[in-house]
Structures are given as C-alpha cells and as structure tokens.
Design a protein around this motif. Sequence first.
Motif, mmCIF file in Angstrom:
data_model
loop_
_atom_site.group_PDB
_atom_site.id
_atom_site.type_symbol
_atom_site.label_atom_id
_atom_site.label_comp_id
_atom_site.label_asym_id
_atom_site.label_seq_id
_atom_site.Cartn_x
_atom_site.Cartn_y
_atom_site.Cartn_z
ATOM 1 N N GLY A 33 0.807 -1.211 0.000
ATOM 2 C CA GLY A 33 0.000 0.000 0.000
ATOM 3 C C GLY A 33 0.838 1.258 0.000
ATOM 4 O O GLY A 33 2.070 1.212 0.053
ATOM 5 N N TRP A 34 0.137 2.379 -0.089
ATOM 6 C CA TRP A 34 0.741 3.707 0.015
ATOM 7 C C TRP A 34 -0.063 4.535 1.012
ATOM 8 O O TRP A 34 -1.296 4.482 1.023
ATOM 9 N N SER A 35 0.663 5.270 1.802
ATOM 10 C CA SER A 35 0.072 6.282 2.667
ATOM 11 C C SER A 35 0.828 7.579 2.431
ATOM 12 O O SER A 35 1.889 7.582 1.810
ATOM 13 N N ARG A 36 0.290 8.669 2.918
ATOM 14 C CA ARG A 36 0.966 9.952 2.766
ATOM 15 C C ARG A 36 0.777 10.803 4.008
ATOM 16 O O ARG A 36 -0.197 10.636 4.759
ATOM 17 N N ARG A 70 1.097 -3.721 -9.065
ATOM 18 C CA ARG A 70 2.239 -4.445 -8.540
ATOM 19 C C ARG A 70 2.760 -5.429 -9.575
ATOM 20 O O ARG A 70 1.994 -5.932 -10.413
ATOM 21 N N ASP A 71 4.059 -5.705 -9.487
ATOM 22 C CA ASP A 71 4.702 -6.692 -10.342
ATOM 23 C C ASP A 71 5.422 -7.658 -9.413
ATOM 24 O O ASP A 71 6.527 -7.378 -8.945
ATOM 25 N N ASN A 72 4.798 -8.784 -9.146
ATOM 26 C CA ASN A 72 5.366 -9.735 -8.186
ATOM 27 C C ASN A 72 6.663 -10.358 -8.696
ATOM 28 O O ASN A 72 7.504 -10.793 -7.915
ATOM 29 N N ALA A 73 6.830 -10.411 -9.995
ATOM 30 C CA ALA A 73 8.054 -10.976 -10.557
ATOM 31 C C ALA A 73 9.257 -10.075 -10.288
ATOM 32 O O ALA A 73 10.397 -10.554 -10.204
ATOM 33 N N LYS A 74 9.000 -8.771 -10.145
ATOM 34 C CA LYS A 74 10.080 -7.809 -9.928
ATOM 35 C C LYS A 74 10.121 -7.289 -8.494
ATOM 36 O O LYS A 74 10.958 -6.436 -8.168
ATOM 37 N N ASN A 75 9.218 -7.751 -7.655
ATOM 38 C CA ASN A 75 9.126 -7.235 -6.273
ATOM 39 C C ASN A 75 8.945 -5.718 -6.262
ATOM 40 O O ASN A 75 9.572 -5.010 -5.472
ATOM 41 N N MET A 76 8.067 -5.236 -7.121
ATOM 42 C CA MET A 76 7.845 -3.797 -7.263
ATOM 43 C C MET A 76 6.366 -3.470 -7.181
ATOM 44 O O MET A 76 5.505 -4.255 -7.597
ATOM 45 N N VAL A 77 6.083 -2.289 -6.651
ATOM 46 C CA VAL A 77 4.755 -1.707 -6.759
ATOM 47 C C VAL A 77 4.909 -0.300 -7.314
ATOM 48 O O VAL A 77 5.950 0.335 -7.155
ATOM 49 N N TYR A 78 3.822 0.163 -7.945
ATOM 50 C CA TYR A 78 3.853 1.458 -8.612
ATOM 51 C C TYR A 78 2.582 2.230 -8.285
ATOM 52 O O TYR A 78 1.498 1.651 -8.228
ATOM 53 N N LEU A 79 2.736 3.534 -8.096
ATOM 54 C CA LEU A 79 1.583 4.401 -7.901
ATOM 55 C C LEU A 79 1.631 5.474 -8.980
ATOM 56 O O LEU A 79 2.450 6.383 -8.922
ATOM 57 N N GLN A 80 0.759 5.337 -9.972
ATOM 58 C CA GLN A 80 0.644 6.339 -11.029
ATOM 59 C C GLN A 80 -0.306 7.426 -10.546
ATOM 60 O O GLN A 80 -1.467 7.129 -10.225
ATOM 61 N N MET A 81 0.190 8.644 -10.483
ATOM 62 C CA MET A 81 -0.603 9.758 -9.967
ATOM 63 C C MET A 81 -0.831 10.766 -11.083
ATOM 64 O O MET A 81 0.123 11.362 -11.588
#
Length: 121
Positions: A33-36, A70-81
């Motif tokens: 997740g993301w928080s701010r 999320r991309d589980n293969a790359k262990n990455m998550v992305y938040l496009q704003m």
Amino acid sequence: QLVESGGGLVQAGGSLRLSCAASGRTFSSYAMGWSRQAPGKEREFVAAIKRGGGSTLYADSVKGRFTFSRDNAKNMVYLQMDSLKPEDTAVYYCAADQVLHNIVVVTPEYWGQGTLVTVSS
C-alpha cells in the motif's frame, strides 16, 4: 526493506509515478500500500493492493486519479498519480503487511523511508 522513488516537484494537473522496491523472497505473500503525510497532518491511507494484485482500494480523495499496481516478478509496486492537485503534496510512504486491513488503517508491519511529492499551483 521497502525503498521508494519517483517523488519530485510537479505543477497542478501534472503526473508522477512512484515506485517501491521490496526486498525479500516472500513479496507475493504481502499486501502492499501507500500512505501519505502532509506537513502538520496525520499520515493517511492512499491506496492498497492485495497479495496477488488485481483488487485495489483507494482513498476517496485519490479515486479516479491514482492507479496502483504491482509486479510480483520484480518485487515492485507502482503508484501512477495523474491530475495532481496542490493538496496531494506530502511525503508518500510505501507499506507492506500480510493483512490488507492493517494497511488501510495505516498500521502496517513495514514502512519505507518516504518520498516527497510537491504539487505547485
């Protein structure tokens, strides 16, 4: 360990893409997740995604403007704003927990160090 990147200064109406790199072999077993946190305010929930991806939750304030993936293969998550507003200005934190609810209530097991997003009017 969670490491965010992609923050910066953008004009209102512009876009930014935040990334969060997670270390460890059990990334796919964690909800993300993301928080701010804006200056002088409490940290607030922004978005969350289930372990396998696909199903996402958004705060009403960002719904329709932000996209979480999320991309589980790359262990990455992305938040496009997109369509950023001055009120989106905050430090954005990546979060991880095996229980999605803990991310929504802003008490995850793991936090990143944060990345600053500044939206000018």
